[in-house]
Design a protein around this motif. Structure first.
Motif, PDB file in Angstrom:
ATOM      1  N   PHE A 111      43.412   4.100  26.311  1.00 55.46           N
ATOM      2  CA  PHE A 111      42.616   4.403  27.502  1.00 55.46           C
ATOM      3  C   PHE A 111      43.109   5.705  28.117  1.00 55.46           C
ATOM      4  CE2 PHE A 111      42.298  -0.123  26.901  1.00 55.46           C
ATOM      5  CZ  PHE A 111      40.964  -0.404  27.192  1.00 55.46           C
ATOM      6  N   GLY A 112      42.158   6.473  28.663  1.00 59.23           N
ATOM      7  CA  GLY A 112      42.528   7.737  29.275  1.00 59.23           C
ATOM      8  C   GLY A 112      41.566   8.124  30.371  1.00 59.23           C
ATOM      9  N   LYS A 113      41.870   9.224  31.024  1.00 57.04           N
ATOM     10  CA  LYS A 113      41.053   9.731  32.120  1.00 57.04           C
ATOM     11  C   LYS A 113      41.074  11.250  32.080  1.00 57.04           C
ATOM     12  CE  LYS A 113      42.748   9.518  36.247  1.00 57.04           C
ATOM     13  NZ  LYS A 113      43.265   8.984  37.537  1.00 57.04           N
ATOM     14  N   LEU A 114      39.898  11.853  32.210  1.00 57.03           N
ATOM     15  CA  LEU A 114      39.753  13.297  32.294  1.00 57.03           C
ATOM     16  C   LEU A 114      39.247  13.646  33.689  1.00 57.03           C
ATOM     17  CD1 LEU A 114      38.047  13.723  28.846  1.00 57.03           C
ATOM     18  CD2 LEU A 114      40.267  14.699  29.439  1.00 57.03           C
ATOM     19  N   THR A 115      39.836  14.654  34.298  1.00 55.98           N
ATOM     20  CA  THR A 115      39.449  15.058  35.644  1.00 55.98           C
ATOM     21  C   THR A 115      38.974  16.494  35.620  1.00 55.98           C
ATOM     22  OG1 THR A 115      41.147  13.576  36.556  1.00 55.98           O
ATOM     23  CG2 THR A 115      40.202  15.228  38.041  1.00 55.98           C
ATOM     24  N   ASP A 116      37.739  16.710  36.106  1.00 57.73           N
ATOM     25  CA  ASP A 116      37.198  18.068  36.177  1.00 57.73           C
ATOM     26  C   ASP A 116      37.910  18.863  37.272  1.00 57.73           C
ATOM     27  OD1 ASP A 116      35.342  17.297  34.225  1.00 57.73           O
ATOM     28  OD2 ASP A 116      33.867  16.690  35.727  1.00 57.73           O
ATOM     29  N   MET A 117      37.646  20.154  37.329  1.00 57.63           N
ATOM     30  CA  MET A 117      38.344  21.031  38.262  1.00 57.63           C
ATOM     31  C   MET A 117      38.055  20.703  39.722  1.00 57.63           C
ATOM     32  SD  MET A 117      40.408  23.035  36.709  1.00 57.63           S
ATOM     33  CE  MET A 117      40.737  24.351  37.884  1.00 57.63           C
ATOM     34  N   ASP A 118      36.929  20.026  39.991  1.00 59.11           N
ATOM     35  CA  ASP A 118      36.628  19.668  41.379  1.00 59.11           C
ATOM     36  C   ASP A 118      37.048  18.246  41.717  1.00 59.11           C
ATOM     37  OD1 ASP A 118      34.796  18.289  39.911  1.00 59.11           O
ATOM     38  OD2 ASP A 118      33.033  18.957  41.033  1.00 59.11           O
ATOM     39  N   GLY A 119      37.809  17.590  40.819  1.00 60.08           N
ATOM     40  CA  GLY A 119      38.347  16.275  41.110  1.00 60.08           C
ATOM     41  C   GLY A 119      37.519  15.109  40.608  1.00 60.08           C
ATOM     42  N   VAL A 120      36.356  15.344  39.998  1.00 58.69           N
ATOM     43  CA  VAL A 120      35.538  14.255  39.452  1.00 58.69           C
ATOM     44  C   VAL A 120      36.245  13.674  38.224  1.00 58.69           C
ATOM     45  CG1 VAL A 120      33.327  13.637  38.395  1.00 58.69           C
ATOM     46  CG2 VAL A 120      33.401  15.215  40.342  1.00 58.69           C
TER      47      VAL A 120
END
Length: 286
Positions: A111-120
């Protein structure tokens, strides 16, 4: 006489023009022609990507959470596209430098999580498909050791118009057959199917991503046989369900592929598809 015959003065040897010598650094050497595309396909069973078969890359130097370390193994490289597998232990790190390639990967486990530059934030897990467009930047967090198979396309331009460019997550539920639609069959294939009793009764697909030179879709087929004279683009896929046999035209060699296998069919490939059991695959076309 009122005139005299004109006699030109002798030319001294020191006045003779000698063109400069061209050095080897001034000589234009055309670039070598691209390597010919392979006639055969590349195939890897899921065991090819077992963790013990991967090459360790060591700990990630920019990690700010935990001590993640990763390992990888390549499968194929055909012109601009490459493929392989990657494993990483839990941890997190910033990834603020915009990507120079587009990556598509299918998650085997973890399991993982990716965060865009604006925090999404975008979470993903087993069976999910992740698309990281060229130009994406943000943050990686591996919540539980991740193992994936990846396809990367090194294309020249950033094609996304979003600001910021976002990671795309396709959940496994989207892979089920009720989400796909009948496939548009070309006139050539339609004519072939009319004279071929073994042609699949149903081929269907659903486009997940179609931006610039990158197309990602889900493709399904019932049992049957059909020929491909020449692929117009390179086609990579991960087989999620089913059994298929691929046969090369040039030497009639063949390979049985089952769920969990990964295949790269290079542009120009010609051969035969024999769908032995109904298949569902994640497909990347460039």
């Amino acid at each position: 006489p009122y005139y005299k015959t004109y006699t030109p003065p002798p030319t001294a040897s020191t006045d003779t023009y000698t063109p400069p010598t061209t050095t080897s650094t001034d000589t234009y050497t055309p670039p070598p022609p691209p390597e010919p595309l392979p006639k055969t396909f590349f195939h890897a069973p899921i065991s090819y990507f077992d963790k013990q078969n991967l090459t360790s890359k060591g700990p990630r130097k920019n990690a700010d959470i935990g001590t993640p370390h990763d390992a990888t193994r390549p499968l194929a490289e055909v012109r601009s596209i490459s493929s392989g597998s990657w494993w990483c232990s839990a941890g997190g790190w910033p990834s603020y430098t915009p990507r120079t390639t587009t990556e598509v990967f299918f998650v085997f486990s973890g399991f993982g999580k990716l965060t865009d530059m604006d925090g999404v934030e975008h979470s993903f897990g087993p069976g999910d498909t992740v698309i990281l467009p060229k130009g994406w930047a943000g943050r990686w967090d591996v919540l539980q050791d991740i193992h994936k198979v990846w396809f990367v396309n090194d294309h020249p331009n950033v094609e996304e118009i979003e600001d910021p460019i976002r990671a795309k997550i396709v959940k496994y539920e989207t892979m089920i057959s009720s989400y796909v639609k009948p496939h548009s069959i070309s006139p050539e294939l339609r004519a072939a199917s009319a004279s071929n009793e073994d042609y699949p009764s149903s081929i269907a697909s659903r486009i997940l991503y179609d931006v610039g030179p990158n197309t990602v879709d889900i493709w399904t087929s019932t049992p049957g046989v059909f020929a491909i004279d020449e692929l117009k683009k390179t086609c990579c896929f991960h087989l999620v369900e089913g059994v298929v046999k691929l046969t090369n035209n040039f030497d009639r060699s063949s390979q049985r592929c089952v769920a969990g296998d990964t295949v790269v069919l290079p542009k120009g490939w010609a051969g035969e598809w024999s769908v032995l059991e109904s298949v569902r695959k994640l497909r990347v076309v460039v």
